[in-house]
Design a protein around this motif. Structure first.
Motif, PDB file in Angstrom:
ATOM      1  N   ASP A 217     -14.632 -27.488 -18.333  1.00  0.00           N
ATOM      2  CA  ASP A 217     -16.072 -27.686 -18.224  1.00  0.00           C
ATOM      3  C   ASP A 217     -16.550 -28.875 -19.053  1.00  0.00           C
ATOM      4  O   ASP A 217     -16.002 -29.188 -20.106  1.00  0.00           O
ATOM      5  N   ILE A 218     -17.604 -29.510 -18.562  1.00  0.00           N
ATOM      6  CA  ILE A 218     -18.265 -30.576 -19.307  1.00  0.00           C
ATOM      7  C   ILE A 218     -19.622 -30.062 -19.753  1.00  0.00           C
ATOM      8  O   ILE A 218     -20.420 -29.585 -18.936  1.00  0.00           O
TER       9      ILE A 218
ATOM     10  N   SER B  76      -3.670 -32.882 -29.500  1.00  0.00           N
ATOM     11  CA  SER B  76      -3.482 -32.785 -30.950  1.00  0.00           C
ATOM     12  C   SER B  76      -4.764 -32.343 -31.646  1.00  0.00           C
ATOM     13  O   SER B  76      -4.726 -31.749 -32.716  1.00  0.00           O
ATOM     14  N   SER B  77      -5.904 -32.630 -31.032  1.00  0.00           N
ATOM     15  CA  SER B  77      -7.171 -32.197 -31.599  1.00  0.00           C
ATOM     16  C   SER B  77      -7.315 -30.682 -31.547  1.00  0.00           C
ATOM     17  O   SER B  77      -7.874 -30.072 -32.446  1.00  0.00           O
ATOM     18  N   GLY B  78      -6.800 -30.084 -30.461  1.00  0.00           N
ATOM     19  CA  GLY B  78      -7.052 -28.669 -30.233  1.00  0.00           C
ATOM     20  C   GLY B  78      -8.368 -28.430 -29.533  1.00  0.00           C
ATOM     21  O   GLY B  78      -8.867 -27.305 -29.486  1.00  0.00           O
ATOM     22  N   VAL B  79      -8.977 -29.495 -28.970  1.00  0.00           N
ATOM     23  CA  VAL B  79     -10.312 -29.402 -28.394  1.00  0.00           C
ATOM     24  C   VAL B  79     -10.347 -28.412 -27.238  1.00  0.00           C
ATOM     25  O   VAL B  79      -9.479 -28.390 -26.375  1.00  0.00           O
ATOM     26  N   ASP B  80     -11.385 -27.600 -27.270  1.00  0.00           N
ATOM     27  CA  ASP B  80     -11.600 -26.548 -26.289  1.00  0.00           C
ATOM     28  C   ASP B  80     -12.838 -26.833 -25.447  1.00  0.00           C
ATOM     29  O   ASP B  80     -12.902 -26.493 -24.273  1.00  0.00           O
ATOM     30  N   ARG B  81     -13.859 -27.429 -26.077  1.00  0.00           N
ATOM     31  CA  ARG B  81     -15.105 -27.744 -25.382  1.00  0.00           C
ATOM     32  C   ARG B  81     -15.541 -29.153 -25.756  1.00  0.00           C
ATOM     33  O   ARG B  81     -15.349 -29.601 -26.892  1.00  0.00           O
ATOM     34  N   ILE B  82     -16.140 -29.859 -24.790  1.00  0.00           N
ATOM     35  CA  ILE B  82     -16.734 -31.163 -25.085  1.00  0.00           C
ATOM     36  C   ILE B  82     -18.195 -31.144 -24.672  1.00  0.00           C
ATOM     37  O   ILE B  82     -18.573 -30.530 -23.671  1.00  0.00           O
ATOM     38  N   PHE B  83     -19.017 -31.806 -25.470  1.00  0.00           N
ATOM     39  CA  PHE B  83     -20.441 -31.894 -25.196  1.00  0.00           C
ATOM     40  C   PHE B  83     -20.880 -33.347 -25.268  1.00  0.00           C
ATOM     41  O   PHE B  83     -20.755 -34.003 -26.303  1.00  0.00           O
ATOM     42  N   VAL B  84     -21.371 -33.854 -24.154  1.00  0.00           N
ATOM     43  CA  VAL B  84     -22.012 -35.161 -24.147  1.00  0.00           C
ATOM     44  C   VAL B  84     -23.297 -35.059 -24.955  1.00  0.00           C
ATOM     45  O   VAL B  84     -24.031 -34.070 -24.864  1.00  0.00           O
TER      46      VAL B  84
ATOM     47  N   VAL C 266     -17.157 -39.267 -17.857  1.00  0.00           N
ATOM     48  CA  VAL C 266     -16.249 -38.345 -18.536  1.00  0.00           C
ATOM     49  C   VAL C 266     -15.336 -37.651 -17.525  1.00  0.00           C
ATOM     50  O   VAL C 266     -14.109 -37.589 -17.707  1.00  0.00           O
ATOM     51  N   LYS C 267     -15.907 -37.152 -16.455  1.00  0.00           N
ATOM     52  CA  LYS C 267     -15.121 -36.421 -15.466  1.00  0.00           C
ATOM     53  C   LYS C 267     -14.158 -37.331 -14.693  1.00  0.00           C
ATOM     54  O   LYS C 267     -12.969 -37.041 -14.559  1.00  0.00           O
TER      55      LYS C 267
END
Length: 318
Positions: free
Chosen positions: A58-59, A282-290, A312-313
Motif C-alpha cells: 500500500d501507498i 535493510s530498513s525493515g520498512v512496512d509502510r510508506i507515507f507520501v 512512487v508506484k
C-alpha cells in the motif's frame, strides 16, 4: 518547514481542539493486521499494488499534507485522497474532545471504510506526557488508534525545551519505552518520527543516536522522515544498514532543487529515491507515507499528491 514545527508546538499548548497550521505557499484496517485494501474509487487502481523486491504494497499519505483543506471538508478530502490512488492515511492532530477534524474515532473509521482506506499510523501529541509522565493521554491515543485500525502510535515532534541535551534525550527514550509497553499491551507499536534537530551533536553522540540506543528494539520502531535525514546531512541508507529492521515506516517527500528548505513532488526534487528504495529490505520498512509540507503557487494539491503517488508506484515500487 517551520510551520509544521509551529503547528505541533501549538498542538502541545492545547488540551482540547484541533490546532491549525498557518498557510505556507498556497492552501494546499479494518484490523491491526497489514491487510491490503484497494480503492475502487474513480481514478485509482483496481488491484493491489505490487512492489517487486521492496516487499511494500500500500501507498499512504500523511494527512498533514492537506491540512489547509481537512478542517472544513474532512469527508470530501478523504474521498479525493482515495481517488488519487492512496490506500492508507496517516492521521495527525487528534483531539480527545474533537476527534479527527470533528469526527470521533468510530465515525472517522467509518469514513475510511466507505472509501476503502486504511489508517495504519497516527501522529499524536506527546509533549505533555514527556513533561509529567502521566500516561492517561497515551491510553486515550491507544483507544482511538485501535478503533481507527492503527498498527502504530507515532511520536511526531517534541518542543525544543524537551530535547536540549543528551540527558533530555535519555528522558525521552525512557518515556518512549514506557509508552511503548502500553501500546504493546493493546496490540499496537510505538514509533518515533524524526526531524533534523535529532542529529545535533552532544559530545560524541547525537540525540538520534541516543534514541536508537536507549529505546528497546522489541518495543520501539522508527519512522524515517527521509527529507529531514537528508537535510541533516545524513544518508538514510547508512542508517538502515547500521540499525537493520528499525525503520518500519518512511515519510517520502522530495527536496526542491532550487529551494532546499521546501518540498516538491516526489521524483521532481534532488533526493535520490531510487537508491533509497533499493535498500528497503535493510530498513525493515512496512509502510510508506507520501508527505508534502508545501505546494508551489497555483498547483492543485490533489493533482500534486496524485503525481507523487504515481511516481512512487510506477517508478520506485515497480
Amino acid at each position: 518547514m517551520n510551520n509544521r514545527r509551529s503547528f505541533l508546538q501549538k498542538l502541545g499548548l492545547l488540551s482540547a481542539g484541533v490546532a491549525f497550521a498557518p498557510t505556507l505557499l498556497t492552501s494546499c484496517d479494518s484490523s491491526n493486521q497489514n491487510t491490503t485494501t484497494t480503492s475502487t474509487a474513480e481514478g485509482s487502481d483496481t488491484s493491489t499494488a505490487t512492489t517487486g523486491d521492496t516487499g511494500l504494497s500500500d501507498i499512504g499519505i500523511q494527512l498533514y499534507t492537506l491540512r489547509e483543506l481537512l478542517p472544513t471538508d474532512v469527508k470530501g478530502v478523504i474521498g479525493k485522497v482515495a481517488q488519487a490512488g492512496y490506500q492508507d492515511v496517516e492521521t495527525y492532530g487528534y483531539s480527545v474532545d474533537k476527534g479527527y477534524w470533528g469526527l470521533q474515532p468510530t465515525a472517522f473509521k467509518q469514513l475510511l471504510t466507505d472509501n476503502n482506506l486504511l489508517s495504519t499510523s497516527g501522529h499524536y501529541e506527546f509533549g505533555q506526557y514527556m513533561k509529567d509522565g502521566n500516561t492517561d493521554i497515551v491510553k486515550r491515543y491507544i483507544e482511538a488508534g485501535n478503533i481507527v485500525g492503527h498498527k502504530y502510535i507515532t511520536v511526531p515532534y517534541l518542543g525544543e525545551d524537551l530535547r536540549n541535551s543528551a540527558d533530555a534525550y535519555k528522558n525521552i527514550a525512557e518515556k518512549v519505552n514506557k509508552a511503548a509497553e502500553l501500546c504493546k499491551d493493546a496490540g499496537l507499536k510505538l514509533a518515533y518520527h524524526n526531524h533534523d534537530f535529532e542529529f545535533k551533536q552532544y559530545g560524541d553522540t547525537t540525540g538520534y543516536d541516543i534514541l536508537l540506543k536507549e529505546t528497546d528494539p522489541g518495543l520501539v520502531s522508527f519512522e524515517a522522515d527521509l527529507f529531514w535525514m537528508e537535510k541533516a546531512g545524513r544518508k538514510p541508507v547508512d542508517l538502515f544498514n547500521q540499525h537493520k529492521g528499525r525503520f518500519v515506516m518512511w515519510h517520502v517527500k522530495d527536496m526542491d532543487k532550487n529551494s532546499p528548505d521546501l518540498n516538491t513532488e516526489i521524483g521532481s526534487g534532488s533526493i535520490d529515491y531510487k537508491a533509497i528504495f533499493a535498500q528497503a529490505n535493510s530498513s525493515g520498512v512496512d509502510r510508506i507515507f507520501v508527505e508534502q509540507e508545501n505546494f508551489a503557487a497555483g498547483i492543485d494539491p490533489f493533482q500534486s499528491i496524485k503525481q507523487s503517488r504515481d511516481y512512487v508506484k510506477n517508478t520506485l515500487m515497480a
